[in-house]
Scaffold this active site. Structure first.
Site, PDB file in Angstrom:
ATOM      1  N   ARG A  41       0.820  -1.218   0.000  1.00 31.27           N
ATOM      2  CA  ARG A  41       0.000   0.000   0.000  1.00 31.27           C
ATOM      3  C   ARG A  41       0.854   1.268   0.000  1.00 31.27           C
ATOM      4  O   ARG A  41       0.402   2.310  -0.467  1.00 31.27           O
ATOM      5  CB  ARG A  41      -0.936  -0.007   1.202  1.00 31.27           C
ATOM      6  CG  ARG A  41      -2.168  -0.865   0.949  1.00 31.27           C
ATOM      7  CD  ARG A  41      -3.091  -0.856   2.130  1.00 31.27           C
ATOM      8  NE  ARG A  41      -4.408  -1.363   1.755  1.00 31.27           N
ATOM      9  CZ  ARG A  41      -5.345  -1.683   2.628  1.00 31.27           C
ATOM     10  NH1 ARG A  41      -5.123  -1.558   3.923  1.00 31.27           N
ATOM     11  NH2 ARG A  41      -6.514  -2.124   2.216  1.00 31.27           N
ATOM     12  N   LYS A 206     -15.677 -15.533   6.418  1.00 28.35           N
ATOM     13  CA  LYS A 206     -17.100 -15.368   6.744  1.00 28.35           C
ATOM     14  C   LYS A 206     -18.004 -15.174   5.538  1.00 28.35           C
ATOM     15  O   LYS A 206     -17.762 -14.302   4.709  1.00 28.35           O
ATOM     16  CB  LYS A 206     -17.270 -14.161   7.652  1.00 28.35           C
ATOM     17  CG  LYS A 206     -16.831 -14.411   9.084  1.00 28.35           C
ATOM     18  CD  LYS A 206     -17.045 -13.146   9.841  1.00 28.35           C
ATOM     19  CE  LYS A 206     -17.077 -13.352  11.336  1.00 28.35           C
ATOM     20  NZ  LYS A 206     -17.241 -12.040  11.988  1.00 28.35           N
ATOM     21  N   GLY A 380     -12.489  -4.249   1.511  1.00 34.26           N
ATOM     22  CA  GLY A 380     -13.890  -3.840   1.600  1.00 34.26           C
ATOM     23  C   GLY A 380     -14.272  -2.885   0.485  1.00 34.26           C
ATOM     24  O   GLY A 380     -15.359  -2.976  -0.095  1.00 34.26           O
TER      25      GLY A 380
HETATM   26  C1  3PG Z   1      -8.620  -1.809   4.870  1.00 32.81           C
HETATM   27  O1  3PG Z   1      -7.619  -2.320   5.381  1.00 32.81           O
HETATM   28  O2  3PG Z   1      -9.548  -2.480   4.402  1.00 32.81           O
HETATM   29  C2  3PG Z   1      -8.679  -0.315   4.774  1.00 32.81           C
HETATM   30  O3  3PG Z   1      -7.476   0.266   5.144  1.00 32.81           O
HETATM   31  C3  3PG Z   1      -9.831   0.199   5.601  1.00 32.81           C
HETATM   32  O4  3PG Z   1      -9.624  -0.124   6.956  1.00 32.81           O
HETATM   33  P1  3PG Z   1     -10.871  -0.320   7.914  1.00 32.81           P
HETATM   34  O5  3PG Z   1     -11.566  -1.575   7.461  1.00 32.81           O
HETATM   35  O6  3PG Z   1     -10.304  -0.419   9.302  1.00 32.81           O
HETATM   36  O7  3PG Z   1     -11.769   0.883   7.754  1.00 32.81           O
HETATM   37 MG    MG Z   2     -10.641  -3.870   6.053  1.00 27.33          MG
END
Ligand code: 3PG
Ligand code: MG
Length: 399
Positions: A41, A206, A380
């Site tokens: 990243r 999950k 996500g």
């Molecule tokens: C991730 O790792 O999916 C992103 O950096 C977002 O992090 P978070 O799920 O803690 O909001």
């Molecule tokens: Mg995440």
């Protein structure tokens, strides 16, 4: 899409201007040593930062790391990230030990043209993730004071309605960075007329996390291959016994329903690796899915499953993969994930890997990143994009 881009900002000229960049530098840290275990990243945001440095901007970078609870917590400090970012940029990164306090103010004020600062973890401040508009807004005001313009290059966080993602762009001229643009460009290929067959591989632990994306993808894909911890809830829905494997009991009925509606598109494992315990040295064997002993748990998909999935993948023209097939961090249970990853690289297809775990798996298993079409920095975020949801960080750039 009516989004202004980094090139638009560069064309205006940024020399001597302060540019606030929201990045997603939420990298995995080694539990024992605290060292960065995968810097993907950080590397992903270099094109944007490099262009701004080159153009003589004063670059103020901000990010979250982990999930601290709105107050400083040393284990989630971004300092090691500042050091790594400096190595990669080939110039020191000035680190502020707070996010919007005295250290941040003086660090930003002292920046020369073409220099880079990194603020401490955004989530050390309750305002960043607050559900209260006023609390978020007050924090966004403080952040926005550090920039004359805002660049969002935090694709991994665009699905979060957080101050730095959603409220700051309402306060400053705003553009999308190179990474955000590339991610949206690639993922939009999957949602609008993907070349067929379009095969999706989902893993991870999950079903409940993946339910929305499964629902959204079923009508679109030609095949949906399901492995990882979540496959056991599907196997249970087929009436099989799964021993002590991961099982979401309240999702069994939902999975049964999905299987009925899937018109044969869903492919499940036919064999799995079962172990006595969740441990790297646990005794283990490969069994058929109708022969999982009651006292053992499945930790990977088996070789016949890999062969079947690989055959489906070899036909594909478009592939999306999210989630490992097994506990790849333990060598005994990594063969499924490795086999699927290799099958994806061999297919004559446009392939996208989404999700921190799958991207980390690709690198941890020593696979060549360039043999995939695109490795998304969003977990996500990429799933919610494929679900067709409005992403707050993207919507904020459109305004
Ligand atoms: C991730 O790792 O999916 C992103 O950096 C977002 O992090 P978070 O799920 O803690 O909001
Ligand atoms: Mg995440």
């Amino acid at each position: 899409m009516s989004i202004r881009t980094l090139d638009d900002l560069l064309a205006e000229g940024v020399s001597g201007r302060r540019v606030l960049v929201r990045a997603d530098l939420n990298v995995p840290l080694d539990k024992q040593t605290g060292a960065i275990s995968d810097d993907g990243r950080i590397r992903a945001v270099l094109p944007t930062l490099g262009a701004l440095v080159e153009a003589g901007a004063k670059v103020v970078v901000c990010s979250h790391l982990g999930r601290p609870k709105g107050a400083p917590d040393p284990q989630f400090s971004l300092r090691p990230v500042a050091d790594r970012l400096g190595e990669l940029l080939g110039a020191p990164v000035h680190f502020a030990t707070d996010t919007v306090g005295d250290s941040a103010r003086s660090t930003v004020a002292d920046l020369a043209d073409g220099q880079v600062a990194l603020l401490e973890n955004l989530r050390f401040n309750a305002g960043e993730t607050s559900k209260g508009e006023a609390e978020r807004g007050a924090f966004a005001d403080q952040l926005a004071a550090f920039g004359d313009a805002y660049v969002d290059d935090a694709f991994g966080a665009v699905h979060r309605k957080h101050a730095s993602v959603y409220d700051v762009p309402a306060r400053l001229p705003h553009v999308a960075g190179r990474l955000v643009l590339r991610e949206v460009e690639v993922l939009s290929k999957l949602t609008s007329e993907p070349e067929r067959p379009y095969v999706v591989v989902l893993g991870g632990s999950k079903v409940s996390d993946k339910l929305a994306v499964i629902e959204a993808l079923l009508p679109t894909v030609d095949r949906l291959l399901i492995g990882g911890g979540m496959c056991f809830t599907f196997l249970k829905a087929q009436g099989l016994e799964v021993g002590t494997s991961l099982l979401e009991k309240d999702m069994v009925e939902t999975c049964r329903n999905l299987l009925e509606r899937s018109a044969g598109k869903i492919m499940l494992p036919v064999d799995v690796v079962v172990a006595d315990a969740f441990a790297p040295d646990a005794a283990h064997d490969t069994v058929r899915v109708d022969g999982i002993p009651s006292h053992r748990l499945g930790l990977d998909v088996g070789p016949e499953t890999v062969a079947g999935f690989a055959a489906a993948l070899s036909q594909a023209k478009t592939i999306f993969w999210n989630g490992p097939m097994g506990v790849f961090e333990m060598a005994a249970f990594a063969a499924g994930t490795r086999g699927i990853a290799e099958a994806i690289t061999k297919a004559d297809a446009f392939s996208v890997v989404g999700g921190g775990d799958s991207a980390a798996a690709v690198r941890a298993l020593g696979l060549d990143e360039s043999s995939f079409g695109h490795i998304s920095t969003g977990g996500g975020a990429s799933l919610e994009y494929l679900e067709g949801k409005t992403l707050p960080g993207i919507a904020a750039l459109e305004n």
